[in-house]
Design a protein around this motif. Sequence first.
Motif, PDB file in Angstrom:
ATOM      1  N   GLY A  46       0.835  -1.202   0.000  1.00 60.17           N
ATOM      2  CA  GLY A  46       0.000   0.000   0.000  1.00 60.17           C
ATOM      3  C   GLY A  46       0.867   1.248   0.000  1.00 60.17           C
ATOM      4  N   ASP A  47       0.681   2.130   0.998  1.00 62.91           N
ATOM      5  CA  ASP A  47       1.439   3.377   1.097  1.00 62.91           C
ATOM      6  C   ASP A  47       2.788   3.211   1.790  1.00 62.91           C
ATOM      7  N   TYR A  48       3.138   2.007   2.218  1.00 62.14           N
ATOM      8  CA  TYR A  48       4.385   1.772   2.949  1.00 62.14           C
ATOM      9  C   TYR A  48       5.450   1.207   2.015  1.00 62.14           C
ATOM     10  N   ASP A  49       6.709   1.267   2.466  1.00 60.24           N
ATOM     11  CA  ASP A  49       7.785   0.704   1.650  1.00 60.24           C
ATOM     12  C   ASP A  49       8.597  -0.353   2.397  1.00 60.24           C
ATOM     13  N   SER A  50       8.141  -0.750   3.583  1.00 60.79           N
ATOM     14  CA  SER A  50       8.856  -1.764   4.337  1.00 60.79           C
ATOM     15  C   SER A  50       7.883  -2.500   5.261  1.00 60.79           C
ATOM     16  N   ILE A  51       8.403  -3.525   5.945  1.00 65.42           N
ATOM     17  CA  ILE A  51       7.609  -4.283   6.911  1.00 65.42           C
ATOM     18  C   ILE A  51       8.372  -4.361   8.225  1.00 65.42           C
ATOM     19  N   SER A  52       7.664  -4.734   9.282  1.00 67.09           N
ATOM     20  CA  SER A  52       8.278  -4.968  10.587  1.00 67.09           C
ATOM     21  C   SER A  52       8.014  -6.415  10.985  1.00 67.09           C
ATOM     22  N   ILE A  53       9.043  -7.052  11.524  1.00 68.75           N
ATOM     23  CA  ILE A  53       8.919  -8.405  12.053  1.00 68.75           C
ATOM     24  C   ILE A  53       9.297  -8.352  13.525  1.00 68.75           C
ATOM     25  N   HIS A  54       8.441  -8.917  14.373  1.00 64.05           N
ATOM     26  CA  HIS A  54       8.725  -8.967  15.808  1.00 64.05           C
ATOM     27  C   HIS A  54       8.724 -10.413  16.281  1.00 64.05           C
ATOM     28  N   LEU A  55       9.730 -10.742  17.069  1.00 67.28           N
ATOM     29  CA  LEU A  55       9.859 -12.046  17.710  1.00 67.28           C
ATOM     30  C   LEU A  55      10.066 -11.780  19.189  1.00 67.28           C
ATOM     31  N   ASN A  56       9.136 -12.251  20.014  1.00 71.89           N
ATOM     32  CA  ASN A  56       9.204 -12.005  21.463  1.00 71.89           C
ATOM     33  C   ASN A  56       9.328 -10.512  21.775  1.00 71.89           C
ATOM     34  N   ASN A  57       8.533  -9.701  21.088  1.00 72.84           N
ATOM     35  CA  ASN A  57       8.482  -8.248  21.265  1.00 72.84           C
ATOM     36  C   ASN A  57       9.767  -7.521  20.888  1.00 72.84           C
ATOM     37  N   GLU A  58      10.662  -8.184  20.169  1.00 77.55           N
ATOM     38  CA  GLU A  58      11.891  -7.540  19.695  1.00 77.55           C
ATOM     39  C   GLU A  58      11.852  -7.468  18.176  1.00 77.55           C
ATOM     40  N   LYS A  59      12.163  -6.282  17.643  1.00 79.65           N
ATOM     41  CA  LYS A  59      12.142  -6.091  16.196  1.00 79.65           C
ATOM     42  C   LYS A  59      13.286  -6.862  15.548  1.00 79.65           C
ATOM     43  N   GLN A  60      12.968  -7.556  14.465  1.00 82.96           N
ATOM     44  CA  GLN A  60      13.933  -8.337  13.706  1.00 82.96           C
ATOM     45  C   GLN A  60      13.916  -7.883  12.254  1.00 82.96           C
ATOM     46  N   LEU A  61      14.975  -8.158  11.549  1.00 83.95           N
ATOM     47  CA  LEU A  61      15.049  -7.859  10.126  1.00 83.95           C
ATOM     48  C   LEU A  61      14.848  -9.137   9.330  1.00 83.95           C
ATOM     49  N   PRO A  62      14.108  -9.079   8.233  1.00 83.43           N
ATOM     50  CA  PRO A  62      13.974 -10.269   7.396  1.00 83.43           C
ATOM     51  C   PRO A  62      15.332 -10.643   6.804  1.00 83.43           C
ATOM     52  N   ASN A  63      15.548 -11.933   6.563  1.00 85.99           N
ATOM     53  CA  ASN A  63      16.806 -12.389   5.974  1.00 85.99           C
ATOM     54  C   ASN A  63      16.882 -12.055   4.490  1.00 85.99           C
ATOM     55  N   VAL A  64      15.749 -12.163   3.803  1.00 87.39           N
ATOM     56  CA  VAL A  64      15.692 -11.913   2.362  1.00 87.39           C
ATOM     57  C   VAL A  64      14.391 -11.180   2.058  1.00 87.39           C
ATOM     58  N   THR A  65      14.464 -10.147   1.234  1.00 85.36           N
ATOM     59  CA  THR A  65      13.252  -9.451   0.787  1.00 85.36           C
ATOM     60  C   THR A  65      13.390  -9.104  -0.694  1.00 85.36           C
ATOM     61  N   THR A  66      12.252  -8.973  -1.326  1.00 94.76           N
ATOM     62  CA  THR A  66      12.197  -8.431  -2.681  1.00 94.76           C
ATOM     63  C   THR A  66      10.839  -7.751  -2.847  1.00 94.76           C
ATOM     64  N   LYS A  67      10.824  -6.666  -3.602  1.00 96.36           N
ATOM     65  CA  LYS A  67       9.577  -5.940  -3.863  1.00 96.36           C
ATOM     66  C   LYS A  67       9.216  -6.070  -5.329  1.00 96.36           C
ATOM     67  N   GLU A  68       7.913  -6.284  -5.569  1.00 95.34           N
ATOM     68  CA  GLU A  68       7.434  -6.373  -6.944  1.00 95.34           C
ATOM     69  C   GLU A  68       5.948  -6.053  -6.976  1.00 95.34           C
ATOM     70  N   ASN A  69       5.568  -5.140  -7.847  1.00101.17           N
ATOM     71  CA  ASN A  69       4.155  -4.781  -8.055  1.00101.17           C
ATOM     72  C   ASN A  69       3.433  -4.413  -6.754  1.00101.17           C
ATOM     73  N   GLY A  70       4.076  -3.612  -5.912  1.00102.29           N
ATOM     74  CA  GLY A  70       3.438  -3.146  -4.683  1.00102.29           C
ATOM     75  C   GLY A  70       3.387  -4.172  -3.565  1.00102.29           C
ATOM     76  N   LYS A  71       4.114  -5.272  -3.717  1.00105.19           N
ATOM     77  CA  LYS A  71       4.151  -6.313  -2.691  1.00105.19           C
ATOM     78  C   LYS A  71       5.587  -6.563  -2.262  1.00105.19           C
ATOM     79  N   MET A  72       5.754  -6.945  -0.999  1.00105.88           N
ATOM     80  CA  MET A  72       7.066  -7.352  -0.512  1.00105.88           C
ATOM     81  C   MET A  72       7.003  -8.829  -0.150  1.00105.88           C
TER      82      MET A  72
END
Length: 92
Positions: A46-72
């Motif tokens: 949508g209007d965002y350009d990234s996502i957030s991942i939380h594990l046990n209330n701690e923010k984590q970074l995805p290992n692999v990402t790719t964006k295509e046609n408005g989807k991550m």
Amino acid sequence: MYHNETGLYTQKIDSPDIELFKTFNPTYKDNHLRQIPVWGGVVNLGDYDSISIHLNNEKQLPNVTTKENGKMYFFFSFPNILDDEEIEVSKP
């Protein structure tokens, strides 16, 4: 011999913009077979350009990402995550 399982999962905060799946990667640690969860999914950004991942209330970074046609599309794994732990994925 190892057990491999894949399934679709929903998270506590249901969102039609987020789809998750989980599979297991077999590995050995201290001479014991262990299944490490590997999460993957797709998020309609949508209007965002990234996502957030939380594990046990701690923010984590995805290992692999790719964006295509408005989807991550993403994958996330963490060596010390337990089989029954869940992640939470959201838009920032």
